[in-house]
Design a protein around this motif. Structure first.
Motif, PDB file in Angstrom:
ATOM      1  N   LYS A  19       4.796   3.744 -12.966  1.00 48.61           N
ATOM      2  CA  LYS A  19       5.107   2.396 -12.498  1.00 48.61           C
ATOM      3  C   LYS A  19       6.107   2.455 -11.334  1.00 48.61           C
ATOM      4  CE  LYS A  19       4.195   0.329 -17.000  1.00 48.61           C
ATOM      5  NZ  LYS A  19       2.735   0.372 -16.799  1.00 48.61           N
ATOM      6  N   ASP A  20       5.877   3.410 -10.458  1.00 52.28           N
ATOM      7  CA  ASP A  20       6.767   3.626  -9.319  1.00 52.28           C
ATOM      8  C   ASP A  20       6.181   2.915  -8.090  1.00 52.28           C
ATOM      9  OD1 ASP A  20       8.388   4.496  -7.270  1.00 52.28           O
ATOM     10  OD2 ASP A  20       8.439   6.572  -7.941  1.00 52.28           O
ATOM     11  N   LEU A  21       6.503   1.643  -7.989  1.00 50.62           N
ATOM     12  CA  LEU A  21       5.958   0.815  -6.913  1.00 50.62           C
ATOM     13  C   LEU A  21       6.438   1.300  -5.550  1.00 50.62           C
ATOM     14  CD1 LEU A  21       4.293  -1.702  -6.253  1.00 50.62           C
ATOM     15  CD2 LEU A  21       6.344  -3.077  -6.559  1.00 50.62           C
ATOM     16  N   LYS A  22       7.670   1.794  -5.516  1.00 51.23           N
ATOM     17  CA  LYS A  22       8.256   2.223  -4.250  1.00 51.23           C
ATOM     18  C   LYS A  22       7.472   3.399  -3.667  1.00 51.23           C
ATOM     19  CE  LYS A  22      12.837   3.211  -2.572  1.00 51.23           C
ATOM     20  NZ  LYS A  22      14.082   3.856  -3.011  1.00 51.23           N
ATOM     21  N   PHE A  23       7.266   4.412  -4.493  1.00 55.45           N
ATOM     22  CA  PHE A  23       6.515   5.587  -4.038  1.00 55.45           C
ATOM     23  C   PHE A  23       5.071   5.201  -3.732  1.00 55.45           C
ATOM     24  CE2 PHE A  23       4.890   9.810  -3.723  1.00 55.45           C
ATOM     25  CZ  PHE A  23       5.984  10.609  -3.436  1.00 55.45           C
ATOM     26  N   GLY A  24       4.518   4.364  -4.592  1.00 51.00           N
ATOM     27  CA  GLY A  24       3.139   3.925  -4.406  1.00 51.00           C
ATOM     28  C   GLY A  24       2.946   3.214  -3.072  1.00 51.00           C
ATOM     29  N   SER A  25       3.894   2.354  -2.718  1.00 49.33           N
ATOM     30  CA  SER A  25       3.792   1.634  -1.439  1.00 49.33           C
ATOM     31  C   SER A  25       3.887   2.616  -0.268  1.00 49.33           C
ATOM     32  CB  SER A  25       4.914   0.618  -1.295  1.00 49.33           C
ATOM     33  OG  SER A  25       5.086  -0.093  -2.483  1.00 49.33           O
ATOM     34  N   ARG A  26       4.683   3.657  -0.436  1.00 50.92           N
ATOM     35  CA  ARG A  26       4.796   4.672   0.610  1.00 50.92           C
ATOM     36  C   ARG A  26       3.456   5.377   0.814  1.00 50.92           C
ATOM     37  NH1 ARG A  26       8.482   9.554   0.137  1.00 50.92           N
ATOM     38  NH2 ARG A  26       6.738  10.442   1.292  1.00 50.92           N
ATOM     39  N   VAL A  27       2.800   5.694  -0.296  1.00 48.19           N
ATOM     40  CA  VAL A  27       1.473   6.319  -0.210  1.00 48.19           C
ATOM     41  C   VAL A  27       0.501   5.360   0.483  1.00 48.19           C
ATOM     42  CG1 VAL A  27      -0.441   7.294  -1.533  1.00 48.19           C
ATOM     43  CG2 VAL A  27       1.913   7.731  -2.259  1.00 48.19           C
ATOM     44  N   HIS A  28       0.665   4.073   0.186  1.00 47.82           N
ATOM     45  CA  HIS A  28      -0.175   3.052   0.824  1.00 47.82           C
ATOM     46  C   HIS A  28      -0.019   3.124   2.348  1.00 47.82           C
ATOM     47  CE1 HIS A  28      -1.598  -1.437   0.657  1.00 47.82           C
ATOM     48  NE2 HIS A  28      -2.362  -0.693   1.419  1.00 47.82           N
ATOM     49  N   LEU A  29       1.210   3.312   2.810  1.00 51.81           N
ATOM     50  CA  LEU A  29       1.454   3.440   4.255  1.00 51.81           C
ATOM     51  C   LEU A  29       0.718   4.649   4.835  1.00 51.81           C
ATOM     52  CD1 LEU A  29       5.262   2.598   4.646  1.00 51.81           C
ATOM     53  CD2 LEU A  29       3.277   1.203   5.304  1.00 51.81           C
ATOM     54  N   VAL A  30       0.768   5.767   4.099  1.00 46.70           N
ATOM     55  CA  VAL A  30       0.055   6.966   4.540  1.00 46.70           C
ATOM     56  C   VAL A  30      -1.433   6.665   4.699  1.00 46.70           C
ATOM     57  CG1 VAL A  30      -0.562   9.341   3.902  1.00 46.70           C
ATOM     58  CG2 VAL A  30       1.754   8.509   3.484  1.00 46.70           C
ATOM     59  N   VAL A  31      -1.968   5.914   3.767  1.00 50.73           N
ATOM     60  CA  VAL A  31      -3.393   5.556   3.838  1.00 50.73           C
ATOM     61  C   VAL A  31      -3.657   4.725   5.098  1.00 50.73           C
ATOM     62  CG1 VAL A  31      -5.264   4.268   2.717  1.00 50.73           C
ATOM     63  CG2 VAL A  31      -3.692   5.636   1.331  1.00 50.73           C
ATOM     64  N   LYS A  32      -2.767   3.788   5.371  1.00 51.10           N
ATOM     65  CA  LYS A  32      -2.960   2.915   6.541  1.00 51.10           C
ATOM     66  C   LYS A  32      -2.918   3.710   7.852  1.00 51.10           C
ATOM     67  CE  LYS A  32      -1.236  -1.441   4.630  1.00 51.10           C
ATOM     68  NZ  LYS A  32       0.030  -2.158   4.397  1.00 51.10           N
ATOM     69  N   GLU A  33      -2.138   4.832   7.859  1.00 53.17           N
ATOM     70  CA  GLU A  33      -2.041   5.635   9.081  1.00 53.17           C
ATOM     71  C   GLU A  33      -3.323   6.380   9.401  1.00 53.17           C
ATOM     72  OE1 GLU A  33       1.352   8.155   8.541  1.00 53.17           O
ATOM     73  OE2 GLU A  33       2.704   6.413   8.538  1.00 53.17           O
ATOM     74  N   ASP A  34      -4.121   6.655   8.378  1.00 49.08           N
ATOM     75  CA  ASP A  34      -5.350   7.413   8.630  1.00 49.08           C
ATOM     76  C   ASP A  34      -6.540   6.761   7.930  1.00 49.08           C
ATOM     77  OD1 ASP A  34      -7.077   9.306   9.533  1.00 49.08           O
ATOM     78  OD2 ASP A  34      -6.225  10.988   8.421  1.00 49.08           O
ATOM     79  N   GLU A  35      -6.721   5.501   8.235  1.00 49.46           N
ATOM     80  CA  GLU A  35      -7.777   4.700   7.591  1.00 49.46           C
ATOM     81  C   GLU A  35      -9.150   5.378   7.586  1.00 49.46           C
ATOM     82  OE1 GLU A  35      -7.831   1.346   6.462  1.00 49.46           O
ATOM     83  OE2 GLU A  35      -5.782   0.694   6.897  1.00 49.46           O
ATOM     84  N   PRO A  36      -9.639   5.871   8.756  1.00 51.35           N
ATOM     85  CA  PRO A  36     -11.030   6.349   8.777  1.00 51.35           C
ATOM     86  C   PRO A  36     -11.288   7.459   7.752  1.00 51.35           C
ATOM     87  CG  PRO A  36     -10.079   6.362  10.992  1.00 51.35           C
ATOM     88  CD  PRO A  36      -8.973   6.038  10.065  1.00 51.35           C
ATOM     89  N   VAL A  37     -10.277   8.340   7.546  1.00 50.30           N
ATOM     90  CA  VAL A  37     -10.486   9.438   6.608  1.00 50.30           C
ATOM     91  C   VAL A  37     -10.177   8.995   5.180  1.00 50.30           C
ATOM     92  CG1 VAL A  37      -9.733  11.779   5.975  1.00 50.30           C
ATOM     93  CG2 VAL A  37      -9.928  11.134   8.389  1.00 50.30           C
ATOM     94  N   LEU A  38      -9.134   8.208   5.031  1.00 51.76           N
ATOM     95  CA  LEU A  38      -8.619   7.974   3.686  1.00 51.76           C
ATOM     96  C   LEU A  38      -9.133   6.707   2.993  1.00 51.76           C
ATOM     97  CD1 LEU A  38      -4.941   9.187   4.201  1.00 51.76           C
ATOM     98  CD2 LEU A  38      -6.872  10.434   3.240  1.00 51.76           C
ATOM     99  N   ARG A  39      -9.678   5.782   3.751  1.00 48.45           N
ATOM    100  CA  ARG A  39     -10.170   4.556   3.109  1.00 48.45           C
ATOM    101  C   ARG A  39     -11.516   4.774   2.455  1.00 48.45           C
ATOM    102  NH1 ARG A  39      -7.516  -0.319   1.799  1.00 48.45           N
ATOM    103  NH2 ARG A  39      -5.614  -0.038   3.000  1.00 48.45           N
ATOM    104  N   THR A  40     -11.493   5.099   1.190  1.00 46.32           N
ATOM    105  CA  THR A  40     -12.749   5.162   0.445  1.00 46.32           C
ATOM    106  C   THR A  40     -12.636   4.160  -0.698  1.00 46.32           C
ATOM    107  OG1 THR A  40     -11.916   6.830  -1.066  1.00 46.32           O
ATOM    108  CG2 THR A  40     -12.994   7.636   0.938  1.00 46.32           C
ATOM    109  N   LEU A  41     -13.731   3.917  -1.339  1.00 47.43           N
ATOM    110  CA  LEU A  41     -13.702   2.990  -2.467  1.00 47.43           C
ATOM    111  C   LEU A  41     -12.748   3.504  -3.545  1.00 47.43           C
ATOM    112  CD1 LEU A  41     -14.702   0.519  -4.005  1.00 47.43           C
ATOM    113  CD2 LEU A  41     -16.669   1.847  -4.769  1.00 47.43           C
ATOM    114  N   ALA A  42     -12.788   4.829  -3.789  1.00 45.12           N
ATOM    115  CA  ALA A  42     -11.911   5.400  -4.814  1.00 45.12           C
ATOM    116  C   ALA A  42     -10.446   5.172  -4.468  1.00 45.12           C
ATOM    117  CB  ALA A  42     -12.202   6.885  -4.982  1.00 45.12           C
ATOM    118  N   VAL A  43     -10.107   5.334  -3.173  1.00 39.79           N
ATOM    119  CA  VAL A  43      -8.722   5.131  -2.757  1.00 39.79           C
ATOM    120  C   VAL A  43      -8.328   3.661  -2.924  1.00 39.79           C
ATOM    121  CG1 VAL A  43      -7.178   5.120  -0.750  1.00 39.79           C
ATOM    122  CG2 VAL A  43      -8.560   7.142  -1.249  1.00 39.79           C
ATOM    123  N   ASP A  44      -9.211   2.761  -2.504  1.00 41.34           N
ATOM    124  CA  ASP A  44      -8.936   1.331  -2.697  1.00 41.34           C
ATOM    125  C   ASP A  44      -8.730   1.012  -4.175  1.00 41.34           C
ATOM    126  OD1 ASP A  44      -8.760   0.247  -0.171  1.00 41.34           O
ATOM    127  OD2 ASP A  44     -10.926   0.044   0.045  1.00 41.34           O
TER     128      ASP A  44
END
Length: 723
Positions: free
Chosen positions: A232-257
DNA sequence: GTAGGGTTAG
């Protein structure tokens, strides 16, 4: 299926027949396979190494592989080379049969064959925690001995194996010693940490990857988000979310969403989860289920149900999530009801669903439904694993059927600490203190270590059986024997134990000397003891402390007032009543449940909502006459809000448990035990009345109240009037 | 002619 060749066998002998191979490639069932197999035999090609390899590969990779047939095939092959062994080991591996896979590997060594790059990935994949503990290190040594360490697939599987058995330290060492660390081996270690519930280590590993400039892929993201969700670490989770946003084409998959939605939902950030959910291009059943679970866990069961009803499709996981949501919200009847809907939509439940349902039955005291679930599991061949058996023990115990709980316990071949704890607690609440301690000592002879919860069961066993000395001894030794530091709940048990056995001063001393702030349970235990032993001074003291912690706790006023009444301090009783009126505090209504023919009926005091109300009240009249004839005198000392004696008498007469018993007598056969579940403590008048009912009507009555079971039989109660 | 990592439910 195309017609097979009717060619002359001798013509094809000793050459590779491409027709058979291509037929095997098109083969989809064991039946078709057997046809081709017989053709191969009659063509005389059954011993050709190429055909053997193809046959075994295809037979093992059929949609529904027949392991026994594969093994037969394997055993009859004239030359068993490493390839065939690998294929057969993989087949066992795919079937979660580590011991057969291992036996085959040993047979392979005995044949003088050396494992290759493929052998260990197959073999180790089969390993569960126990196999790893027994043979893991040895096989690790084999990897080194056969010079296979340099293979990255082998190392990945070693990491997987050690992580699964909880040896994440060894997994980490293998990772450290790896010369070439690609993203997959990082992911292996991370999934290993997740598997051994070392979620913090997963997050740390993600940071290490960033520092070493290893680019995460979508698998990395899903794993680390899963760890964040568990923490339940929202802070770390949001940081990972930022990483995803930086590399959308590679990292945006249904599983990631999905992992993002699940992380936000698990952390209780439903608004972010919702906006992600709304903006997703496509969603699957996992996306929806995460949202349903998220709403249920955040206390919004209606929103969870709203979403659930709108799911485009639901699988058994979604249904189980909804059932669990209801259980979390304490809507146990709804949990059982929605299971019936699940059956109507022909979705098959699994053992997880069963555990949830059994939990609901346990809470409701719904023994018949619980029994039905057990039969259902047997009929539908639902896996009866340790968790299911634990849930059964809990259900039977909480329904007051301790013999059946014991039977399940005895039949189990594998027990974990939850099994032992459930059995100890079950025996304790049913009044079998000595037996509970027996089980505890049996547990100590195994390698299963007790935990904090086990000790709660053990101490409450001593309380319910009045074993003060034993309880004190166990309490004082828990840190020495098992390194468990008593927490506030354990102190609560100790105070309860001392109080109930009349050692009020010692109980009070314990509270004064405890190393943490006493909570409401602790003071409540003392107050309860003061009621039994009519100690007004200490009761006032305890109540004062309790009300400082919980000013709205109506039970405290009621209890204190009861104590005054018991000691004939009517002025004080009067003052208490005025105080309650003045403060506008409402008493939690008493409520009793009874299950008749698979339906749970609920009664509150003075209830007139039941369709059978008239019959119930007339039965109550009859009962009242019979009881009075048998010597029953209403005891209104614990009746609280009523002014006149007569009103008090009529109030206790309409207590929910009496209504439920009247209903039970009307709707069950002679000789059938009447089982009641009550939300509050049973009052002294009901306790007296039920003792007489058990004699007059020759019925066993089992009442589960807030703290324990009362088994009434032949005019006596198992609690020996001591609760 | 075979191989490695991931998401939801107790």
């Amino acid at each position: 299926m195309p017609p097979l060749l009717h060619s002359n066998a001798s013509f094809h002998q000793s050459i590779i027949n491409p027709t058979f191979i291509s037929l095997l490639e098109k083969c989809h069932s064991i039946k078709q396979f057997k046809q081709i197999h017989s053709q191969i035999i009659s063509s005389g090609l059954a011993h050709s190494p190429t055909h053997c390899r193809h046959m075994l590969s295809f037979c093992c990779s059929l949609p529904a592989p027949n392991l026994a047939y594969s093994r037969l095939l394997f055993d009859e092959m004239p030359v068993q080379d490493v390839f065939l062994f690998n294929t057969m080991i993989r087949a066992y591996s795919d079937h979660n049969d580590p011991s057969s896979a291992l036996a085959l590997y040993v047979g392979m060594l005995a044949r003088g064959l050396k494992p290759n790059n493929y052998t260990f990935p197959f073999l180790l994949k089969a390993f569960d925690g126990e196999t790893t503990i027994a043979h893991g290190d040895e096989l690790h040594a084999h990897v080194l001995k056969f010079g296979l360490w340099s293979n990255v697939f082998v190392r990945c599987q070693l990491i997987h194996m050690y992580a699964l058995s909880g040896k994440s330290h060894t997994a980490r060492q293998i990772f450290e010693l790896s010369p070439d660390r690609d993203v997959v081996i990082w992911n292996s270690l991370m999934s290993g940490y997740n598997r051994s519930r070392r979620f913090k280590d997963s997050c740390k590993l993600f940071e290490e990857m960033e520092m070493e400039n290893v680019k995460p892929n979508s698998v990395t993201i899903v794993s680390v988000l899963s760890a964040c969700a568990k923490l339940k670490d929202l802070k770390f989770g949001s940081r990972v979310h930022l990483v995803v946003k930086e590399d959308e084409p590679v990292l945006r998959t249904l599983a990631v969403d999905n992992a993002l939605v699940d992380m936000y939902a698990a952390c209780g950030d439903m608004s972010t989860a919702w906006s992600l959910f709304e903006n997703m291009k496509s969603r699957d059943v996992i996306t929806w289920t995460s949202m349903v679970t998220g709403f249920a866990n955040s206390g919004d069961i209606h929103q969870a149900r709203f979403l659930f009803d709108r799911m485009p499709q639901k699988d058994f996981v979604s249904w189980t999530a909804m059932i669990n949501g209801y259980i979390q919200a304490h809507y146990f009847k709804e949990a059982l009801a929605i299971f019936r809907e699940m059956q109507d939509s022909k979705i098959h439940p699994d053992e997880y669903t069963m555990v949830s349902l059994l939990t609901a039955c346990a809470q409701l005291g719904a023994l018949e439904v619980g029994e039905w679930i057990r039969l259902y599991m047997a009929r539908n061949k639902i896996k009866n694993d340790t968790t299911v058996a634990n849930a059964l023990i809990d259900m039977y115990s909480k329904c007051g059927c301790i013999e059946r709980a014991i039977k399940i316990f005895k039949m189990m071949t594998k027990r974990d600490k939850f099994t032992w704890t459930a059995m100890i607690t079950g025996l304790a609440v049913n009044g079998f203190g000595e037996e509970a301690l027996d089980i505890f000592y049996q547990m100590l002879k195994t390698s299963t270590r007790p935990d904090e919860i086990t000790y709660i069961g053990v101490l409450s066993a001593c309380t319910h059986a009045g074993m003060a000395e034993k309880g004190k001894e166990l309490f004082s030794r828990m840190i020495i024997d098992h390194g468990i530091i008593p927490n506030v709940a354990h102190y609560g048990c100790l105070v309860d134990l001392l109080g109930r056995t009349g050692h009020l001063t010692e109980a009070f001393q314990t509270i004064k000397n405890m190393p943490m702030r006493p909570n409401a349970t602790v003071w409540g235990a003392l107050l309860g003891a003061c009621r039994v032993y009519k100690n007004v001074e200490m009761a006032e003291l305890a109540a004062k402390q309790l009300l400082e912690l919980q000013p709205e706790n109506s039970a405290v006023y009621v209890l204190l007032s009861n104590i005054y009444a018991k000691c004939n301090k009517w002025d004080e009783v009067h003052k208490m009543r005025e105080l309650i009126m003045y403060k506008g505090i409402k008493k939690v209504p008493g409520c009793s449940l009874i299950e008749i023919k698979g339906t749970v009926h609920e009664f509150v005091a003075g209830d007139k909502s039941h369709p059978m109300t008239e019959k119930i009240y007339s039965k109550l009249e009859d009962m009242s006459k019979e009881l009075k004839r048998a010597g029953y005198v209403p005891d209104t000392t614990e009746a609280f809000l009523d002014i006149s004696e007569e009103a008090k008498e009529s109030a206790v007469y309409k207590h929910s448990e009496k209504l439920a018993i009247a209903f039970g007598l009307l709707n069950s056969e002679n000789g059938v035990t009447i089982r009641i579940v009550k939300n509050l403590r049973i009052c002294v008048d009901c306790h007296n009345a039920i003792k007489i009912i058990s004699k007059v009507y020759a019925r066993e009555v089992a009442v589960r109240d807030r703290t324990r079971f009362h088994h009434f039989s032949h005019g006596f109660c198992s609690c020996k009037d001591y609760w």
